[in-house]
Motif scaffolding. Structure first.
Motif, mmCIF file in Angstrom:
data_model
loop_
_atom_site.group_PDB
_atom_site.id
_atom_site.type_symbol
_atom_site.label_atom_id
_atom_site.label_comp_id
_atom_site.label_asym_id
_atom_site.label_seq_id
_atom_site.Cartn_x
_atom_site.Cartn_y
_atom_site.Cartn_z
ATOM 1 N N ALA A 152 0.835 -1.205 0.000
ATOM 2 C CA ALA A 152 0.000 0.000 0.000
ATOM 3 C C ALA A 152 0.867 1.251 0.000
ATOM 4 N N LEU A 153 1.976 1.219 0.744
ATOM 5 C CA LEU A 153 2.882 2.373 0.756
ATOM 6 C C LEU A 153 3.499 2.579 -0.622
ATOM 7 N N GLU A 154 3.892 1.510 -1.273
ATOM 8 C CA GLU A 154 4.453 1.634 -2.619
ATOM 9 C C GLU A 154 3.451 2.288 -3.571
ATOM 10 N N ARG A 155 2.177 1.902 -3.458
ATOM 11 C CA ARG A 155 1.157 2.505 -4.319
ATOM 12 C C ARG A 155 1.033 4.002 -4.045
ATOM 13 N N ARG A 156 1.067 4.391 -2.782
ATOM 14 C CA ARG A 156 0.980 5.818 -2.463
ATOM 15 C C ARG A 156 2.202 6.573 -2.967
ATOM 16 N N LEU A 163 24.703 16.913 -9.656
ATOM 17 C CA LEU A 163 24.214 16.455 -8.364
ATOM 18 C C LEU A 163 23.807 14.986 -8.398
ATOM 19 N N GLU A 164 23.959 14.359 -9.566
ATOM 20 C CA GLU A 164 23.588 12.945 -9.746
ATOM 21 C C GLU A 164 22.166 12.710 -9.247
ATOM 22 N N GLN A 165 21.240 13.477 -9.780
ATOM 23 C CA GLN A 165 19.855 13.416 -9.309
ATOM 24 C C GLN A 165 19.098 12.279 -9.996
ATOM 25 N N TYR A 166 19.318 11.095 -9.481
ATOM 26 C CA TYR A 166 18.579 9.925 -9.944
ATOM 27 C C TYR A 166 17.474 9.625 -8.940
ATOM 28 N N PRO A 167 16.268 9.348 -9.422
ATOM 29 C CA PRO A 167 15.144 9.153 -8.503
ATOM 30 C C PRO A 167 15.223 7.819 -7.762
ATOM 31 N N THR A 168 14.669 7.801 -6.558
ATOM 32 C CA THR A 168 14.513 6.563 -5.793
ATOM 33 C C THR A 168 13.203 5.908 -6.203
ATOM 34 N N PRO A 169 13.215 4.675 -6.697
ATOM 35 C CA PRO A 169 11.967 4.027 -7.122
ATOM 36 C C PRO A 169 11.009 3.837 -5.946
ATOM 37 N N ALA A 170 9.722 3.885 -6.229
ATOM 38 C CA ALA A 170 8.717 3.759 -5.173
ATOM 39 C C ALA A 170 8.809 2.419 -4.457
ATOM 40 N N ASP A 171 9.087 1.335 -5.193
ATOM 41 C CA ASP A 171 9.143 0.028 -4.541
ATOM 42 C C ASP A 171 10.331 -0.084 -3.591
ATOM 43 N N LEU A 172 11.486 0.479 -3.997
ATOM 44 C CA LEU A 172 12.651 0.444 -3.122
ATOM 45 C C LEU A 172 12.445 1.350 -1.911
ATOM 46 N N ALA A 173 11.875 2.526 -2.123
ATOM 47 C CA ALA A 173 11.592 3.430 -1.002
ATOM 48 C C ALA A 173 10.638 2.786 -0.011
ATOM 49 N N HIS A 227 10.181 -0.403 0.516
ATOM 50 C CA HIS A 227 10.886 -1.486 1.207
ATOM 51 C C HIS A 227 11.809 -0.934 2.287
ATOM 52 N N LEU A 228 12.528 0.132 1.966
ATOM 53 C CA LEU A 228 13.458 0.730 2.925
ATOM 54 C C LEU A 228 12.701 1.294 4.127
ATOM 55 N N VAL A 229 11.617 2.016 3.868
ATOM 56 C CA VAL A 229 10.817 2.577 4.962
ATOM 57 C C VAL A 229 10.186 1.469 5.792
ATOM 58 N N HIS A 230 9.718 0.421 5.130
ATOM 59 C CA HIS A 230 9.130 -0.715 5.849
ATOM 60 C C HIS A 230 10.171 -1.374 6.752
ATOM 61 N N LEU A 231 11.388 -1.569 6.235
ATOM 62 C CA LEU A 231 12.455 -2.164 7.035
ATOM 63 C C LEU A 231 12.763 -1.296 8.252
ATOM 64 N N ALA A 232 12.852 0.017 8.028
ATOM 65 C CA ALA A 232 13.112 0.929 9.142
ATOM 66 C C ALA A 232 11.984 0.878 10.169
ATOM 67 N N ASP A 233 10.764 0.739 9.696
ATOM 68 C CA ASP A 233 9.614 0.677 10.597
ATOM 69 C C ASP A 233 9.651 -0.606 11.428
ATOM 70 N N VAL A 234 9.994 -1.713 10.797
ATOM 71 C CA VAL A 234 10.087 -2.993 11.505
ATOM 72 C C VAL A 234 11.121 -2.927 12.626
ATOM 73 N N GLY A 247 11.684 14.211 -2.592
ATOM 74 C CA GLY A 247 11.029 13.887 -1.333
ATOM 75 C C GLY A 247 10.578 12.464 -1.111
ATOM 76 N N MET A 248 10.976 11.534 -1.955
ATOM 77 C CA MET A 248 10.446 10.174 -1.872
ATOM 78 C C MET A 248 10.608 9.545 -0.490
ATOM 79 N N LEU A 249 11.818 9.538 0.049
ATOM 80 C CA LEU A 249 12.051 8.868 1.330
ATOM 81 C C LEU A 249 11.441 9.646 2.494
ATOM 82 N N ALA A 250 11.519 10.960 2.451
ATOM 83 C CA ALA A 250 10.925 11.776 3.514
ATOM 84 C C ALA A 250 9.422 11.561 3.580
ATOM 85 N N ILE A 251 8.780 11.530 2.431
ATOM 86 C CA ILE A 251 7.323 11.341 2.394
ATOM 87 C C ILE A 251 6.955 9.950 2.887
ATOM 88 N N GLY A 252 7.741 8.949 2.500
ATOM 89 C CA GLY A 252 7.485 7.601 3.003
ATOM 90 C C GLY A 252 7.593 7.544 4.510
#
Length: 209
Positions: free
Chosen positions: A5-9, A23-33, A35-42, A59-64
């Protein structure tokens, strides 16, 4: 909210309109973000913590993180255009916690923003340091993280395990988790010859204190 559900959001988070190669501005994919936020939450590294997204981009990781009941979320970046997109992405996703967006150098974090006894978690997808003139950029981000974080999650170029473990050892820290990841990238810059490519990456959880 589960990881799917978080990935969908997070799929609603827009990427850079005008990415800056230096600045090497490559985006963080929603699925990886997600997963990372879920791991941190666990690992109880978000709820009740101050979360800093260094080099937040759009803002991908901050929003997650802001969907997981943090004490505070700060997204820090040196690109004002990216931060404007991050603010719009926050309005689009509507996480439960608000986010403070700060313009500044993520390798020189303004410590006055960290004014609480809450533990500090850093989530970041720093530049890999692959562009000429930007070598060792990921080291500078880790150095900043070591000064402020209790725990961090960071995405690095493939083959970074030895460097990250050595850096952590020198800082009297510990890499507790490491896993491989993929960053699928659409063509953003003129030097990219393919319309789509996949970068191999590695993600690390480090306990700093």
């Amino acid at each position: 909210m589960g990881k799917r559900a978080l990935e969908r959001r997070l799929s609603a988070v827009s990427t850079f309109d005008q990415p800056r190669v230096e600045l090497e501005q490559y985006p963080t994919p929603a699925d990886l973000a997600a997963h990372l936020v879920h791991l941190a939450d666990v690992h109880h590294d978000i709820a009740g913590n101050i979360v800093l997204d260094l080099g937040t981009g759009t803002g991908m990781l901050a929003i997650g993180a802001a969907t997981r009941s943090p004490a505070r979320v700060v997204g820090l970046d040196c690109d004002s255009a990216a931060l404007a997109q991050a603010r719009e992405n926050e309005r689009r996703v509507e996480p439960s916690a608000s986010i403070d967006w700060l313009l500044g150098d993520a390798t020189r974090v303004p410590l006055c923003t960290v004014d609480s006894d809450s533990p500090v978690t850093v989530l970041m997808n720093p530049p890999f340091g692959a562009q000429e003139g930007n070598e060792h950029a990921d080291r500078a981000f880790l150095e900043a993280t070591a000064d402020i974080a209790d725990v961090s999650y960071s995405i690095h170029n493939e083959g970074s395990m030895g460097f990250v473990e050595s850096f952590a050892d020198d800082a009297d820290a510990e890499v507790t988790h490491a896993f491989r990841a993929e960053l699928p990238l659409s063509r953003q810059f003129e030097f990219q010859r393919r319309e789509r490519t996949v970068l191999d990456a590695e993600v690390f959880r480090i306990e700093w204190r």
